[in-house]
Scaffold this active site. Sequence first.
Site, PDB file in Angstrom:
ATOM      1  N   ARG A  14      29.047 -31.408  36.494  1.00 36.88           N
ATOM      2  CA  ARG A  14      29.553 -32.049  35.274  1.00 36.88           C
ATOM      3  C   ARG A  14      30.943 -31.507  34.956  1.00 36.88           C
ATOM      4  O   ARG A  14      31.940 -32.168  35.181  1.00 36.88           O
ATOM      5  CB  ARG A  14      28.562 -31.862  34.120  1.00 36.88           C
ATOM      6  CG  ARG A  14      28.784 -32.853  32.961  1.00 36.88           C
ATOM      7  CD  ARG A  14      29.928 -32.458  32.048  1.00 36.88           C
ATOM      8  NE  ARG A  14      29.754 -31.135  31.478  1.00 36.88           N
ATOM      9  CZ  ARG A  14      30.710 -30.458  30.858  1.00 36.88           C
ATOM     10  NH1 ARG A  14      31.921 -30.966  30.724  1.00 36.88           N
ATOM     11  NH2 ARG A  14      30.482 -29.242  30.390  1.00 36.88           N
ATOM     12  N   HIS A  18      35.767 -32.354  36.485  1.00 38.08           N
ATOM     13  CA  HIS A  18      37.162 -32.353  36.024  1.00 38.08           C
ATOM     14  C   HIS A  18      38.110 -31.888  37.127  1.00 38.08           C
ATOM     15  O   HIS A  18      39.241 -32.370  37.232  1.00 38.08           O
ATOM     16  CB  HIS A  18      37.329 -31.424  34.820  1.00 38.08           C
ATOM     17  CG  HIS A  18      36.763 -31.947  33.543  1.00 38.08           C
ATOM     18  ND1 HIS A  18      37.231 -33.089  32.919  1.00 38.08           N
ATOM     19  CD2 HIS A  18      35.761 -31.466  32.752  1.00 38.08           C
ATOM     20  CE1 HIS A  18      36.551 -33.286  31.799  1.00 38.08           C
ATOM     21  NE2 HIS A  18      35.658 -32.324  31.672  1.00 38.08           N
ATOM     22  N   SER A 168      35.856 -23.864  25.267  1.00 40.90           N
ATOM     23  CA  SER A 168      36.496 -24.945  26.029  1.00 40.90           C
ATOM     24  C   SER A 168      37.917 -24.619  26.456  1.00 40.90           C
ATOM     25  O   SER A 168      38.399 -25.128  27.466  1.00 40.90           O
ATOM     26  CB  SER A 168      36.521 -26.230  25.194  1.00 40.90           C
ATOM     27  OG  SER A 168      35.303 -26.460  24.563  1.00 40.90           O
ATOM     28  N   TYR A 288      42.300 -27.318  25.176  1.00 42.91           N
ATOM     29  CA  TYR A 288      41.119 -27.886  25.840  1.00 42.91           C
ATOM     30  C   TYR A 288      41.359 -27.929  27.350  1.00 42.91           C
ATOM     31  O   TYR A 288      42.332 -28.523  27.814  1.00 42.91           O
ATOM     32  CB  TYR A 288      40.908 -29.290  25.284  1.00 42.91           C
ATOM     33  CG  TYR A 288      39.568 -29.912  25.522  1.00 42.91           C
ATOM     34  CD1 TYR A 288      38.399 -29.303  25.080  1.00 42.91           C
ATOM     35  CD2 TYR A 288      39.461 -31.154  26.141  1.00 42.91           C
ATOM     36  CE1 TYR A 288      37.170 -29.899  25.260  1.00 42.91           C
ATOM     37  CE2 TYR A 288      38.233 -31.770  26.330  1.00 42.91           C
ATOM     38  CZ  TYR A 288      37.091 -31.130  25.888  1.00 42.91           C
ATOM     39  OH  TYR A 288      35.871 -31.730  26.068  1.00 42.91           O
TER      40      TYR A 288
END
EC number: 4.1.3.39
Length: 352
Positions: A14, A18, A168, A288
């Site tokens: 997951r 990215h 994050s 982030y």
Amino acid sequence: MTTKKIYISDVTLRDGSHAIRHQYSVEQVRTIAKELDEAKVDSIEVAHGSGLQGSSFNYGFGAHTDLEWIEAVASVVKHAKIATLLLPGIGTIHDLKAAYDAGARIVRVATHCTEADISKQHIEYARHLGMEAVGFLMMSHMSTPQGLAQQAKLMESYGATCCYVVDSGGALSMDDVRMRFRAFKDVLKPETETGIHAHHNLSLGVANSIVAIEEGCDRVDASLAGMGAGAGNAPLEVFIAAAERMGWHHGTELYKLMDAADDIVRPLQDRPVRVDRETLALGYAGVYSSFLRHSEAAAQKYGLKTMDILVELGRRRMVGGQEDMIVDVALDLLKSLEHERIHAQPVSSEAG
């Protein structure tokens, strides 16, 4: 020394998405999940990097749908539970039901650290389905320990059985982590579990996870080879090796994780997942982590430095979901540079 079993939550499939712009193939997902399952991790999180229905122009299109990835993992796992991530406003309860039907049994409902109230519908519906509901408070460095704990208490009141400190931006120090878990302990029910989701932008992913466990944290997120946004998550194999050295009970097979990290996951990285100038800027500026690849693309397009874009995003306190602002920031920087260039030119004067 902690004697309890640490719950190992893998996020390679997951958050790790990215790192490769959400381009995992179904076969890659199946292979990685099989290795993780055989290594006996407790859960495997599967989704687009931005959660269910994250595949979009704003966050980046995935090579496959969330359901295709979840079904691929469900076809090979025998031990681990399948988890998924949902951000209210991106994913809906209909998407959650579809993920459940595909094999997901845990959902982490993620909100910005001050917006737990928007998780109510999704947490309640997850419990209605019989799923385990986890509260996931992103960008936890942007709230005080006490403020974060109150948000966790809200999620608990909606039915979350576990609440996470989610770093994050990879911006929390070890003392920051310690204070947040102590604040959680002060307000949450004894039976409510806690978790840590660390990023490695300041090279503190493993250290912060260790501190969390020392403070009574139950669950640790980590990924093979640190596969994740920015400088990645706490590298799973490194955390497990450290836990082993400390005599902690983790229940996983270290050598199998080490092999999977180096032989399967690391070769997939088209950009090394590491601490470098750009990813360090994320942690330093508190940005982030998934903004990295978007900012690099904007920097290349407009002839800017990625670091300058990231630092400005941090100055403006941009948060997850504001990816569309990256181009705005780049254009503002470009305008500022042009203004400086014009005004730096010498002014010529005519001699009388």
